[in-house]
Each structure stands twice: as structure tokens, then as C-alpha cells.
Design a protein around this motif. Sequence first.
Motif, mmCIF file in Angstrom:
data_model
loop_
_atom_site.group_PDB
_atom_site.id
_atom_site.type_symbol
_atom_site.label_atom_id
_atom_site.label_comp_id
_atom_site.label_asym_id
_atom_site.label_seq_id
_atom_site.Cartn_x
_atom_site.Cartn_y
_atom_site.Cartn_z
ATOM 1 N N PRO A 10 87.300 58.692 127.774
ATOM 2 C CA PRO A 10 86.097 58.495 128.577
ATOM 3 C C PRO A 10 85.610 57.042 128.575
ATOM 4 N N GLN A 11 85.907 56.317 127.507
ATOM 5 C CA GLN A 11 85.543 54.904 127.440
ATOM 6 C C GLN A 11 86.482 54.219 126.456
ATOM 7 N N ALA A 12 86.514 52.921 126.501
ATOM 8 C CA ALA A 12 87.415 52.155 125.634
ATOM 9 C C ALA A 12 87.170 52.510 124.170
ATOM 10 N N LEU A 46 87.186 60.381 138.609
ATOM 11 C CA LEU A 46 88.587 60.672 138.912
ATOM 12 C C LEU A 46 89.085 59.964 140.164
ATOM 13 N N THR A 47 88.168 59.472 141.002
ATOM 14 C CA THR A 47 88.625 58.709 142.165
ATOM 15 C C THR A 47 89.187 57.356 141.730
ATOM 16 N N GLN A 48 88.834 56.895 140.533
ATOM 17 C CA GLN A 48 89.316 55.622 140.004
ATOM 18 C C GLN A 48 90.415 55.795 138.960
ATOM 19 N N CYS A 49 90.822 57.037 138.702
ATOM 20 C CA CYS A 49 91.808 57.327 137.658
ATOM 21 C C CYS A 49 93.081 57.899 138.264
ATOM 22 N N ALA A 75 91.638 53.083 135.024
ATOM 23 C CA ALA A 75 92.092 51.796 135.537
ATOM 24 C C ALA A 75 91.840 50.719 134.479
ATOM 25 N N LEU A 76 92.747 49.763 134.389
ATOM 26 C CA LEU A 76 92.580 48.661 133.443
ATOM 27 C C LEU A 76 91.472 47.730 133.914
ATOM 28 N N ARG A 77 90.644 47.297 132.999
ATOM 29 C CA ARG A 77 89.587 46.348 133.346
ATOM 30 C C ARG A 77 90.072 44.912 133.214
ATOM 31 N N PRO A 80 96.540 43.216 130.513
ATOM 32 C CA PRO A 80 96.913 43.129 129.093
ATOM 33 C C PRO A 80 97.398 41.746 128.663
ATOM 34 N N LYS A 81 98.106 41.046 129.536
ATOM 35 C CA LYS A 81 98.566 39.694 129.184
ATOM 36 C C LYS A 81 97.384 38.745 129.019
ATOM 37 N N GLU A 82 96.422 38.864 129.913
ATOM 38 C CA GLU A 82 95.236 38.012 129.826
ATOM 39 C C GLU A 82 94.425 38.348 128.571
ATOM 40 N N ALA A 83 94.330 39.618 128.219
ATOM 41 C CA ALA A 83 93.600 40.017 127.008
ATOM 42 C C ALA A 83 94.243 39.405 125.766
ATOM 43 N N ARG A 84 95.574 39.378 125.711
ATOM 44 C CA ARG A 84 96.271 38.754 124.570
ATOM 45 C C ARG A 84 95.984 37.262 124.523
#
Length: 93
Positions: A10-12, A46-49, A75-77, A80-84
Amino acid sequence: MLAVEVAWSPQAGEVRVVPLRLPAGSTVHEALRQAGVLEASAGLDLTQCRVGVWGHLRELSDGLRDRDRVEVWRALRVDPKEARRQRSRRGRT
């Protein structure tokens, strides 16, 4: 009866897994409804998942088999490369 598991975040940082017993012929949508994913309090739009079974994209109308694991992917916020890169700049690994 089918033994099915529904997993979503439901959340990070939070993961919910709900084991279910559903009648034969049940669909992905029915599993999500029984697990409480479709309730407003679940925190998901669910429209965004995307939804899948064992890592494979599925439609809400697809049927389930015994021991399936239904997964809801948010959906990813952040890429992942930028987060690293950001963690590296802050000195974290």
C-alpha cells in the motif's frame, strides 16, 4: 477450492500478504476484492497499478489456479538507477 495468496504494497516499506480460499473458477479481480485491496483504506489506486500472477502481467478477468500468487505492482516514483545515484551522493550504500 483454490488456495491463493494476494500480495501488495500500500505504501513504500510496507507489504501485505493475504492467504485466501476461493471457489474454483475465481478471477484475479475476485481475489483482490476478497483480500481487501479494492477498499479505499487499502491505499492503492488500481488505475495506476499493474497486476500479475507469479511475476507475469495478467488482466483482472483472468482465472486463477490453485496456489497462485496475485501481485499488485505500484508505479515507481523514482527510477532505481537514479535512486542509487542519490544514495551514493549522500554516502550511503
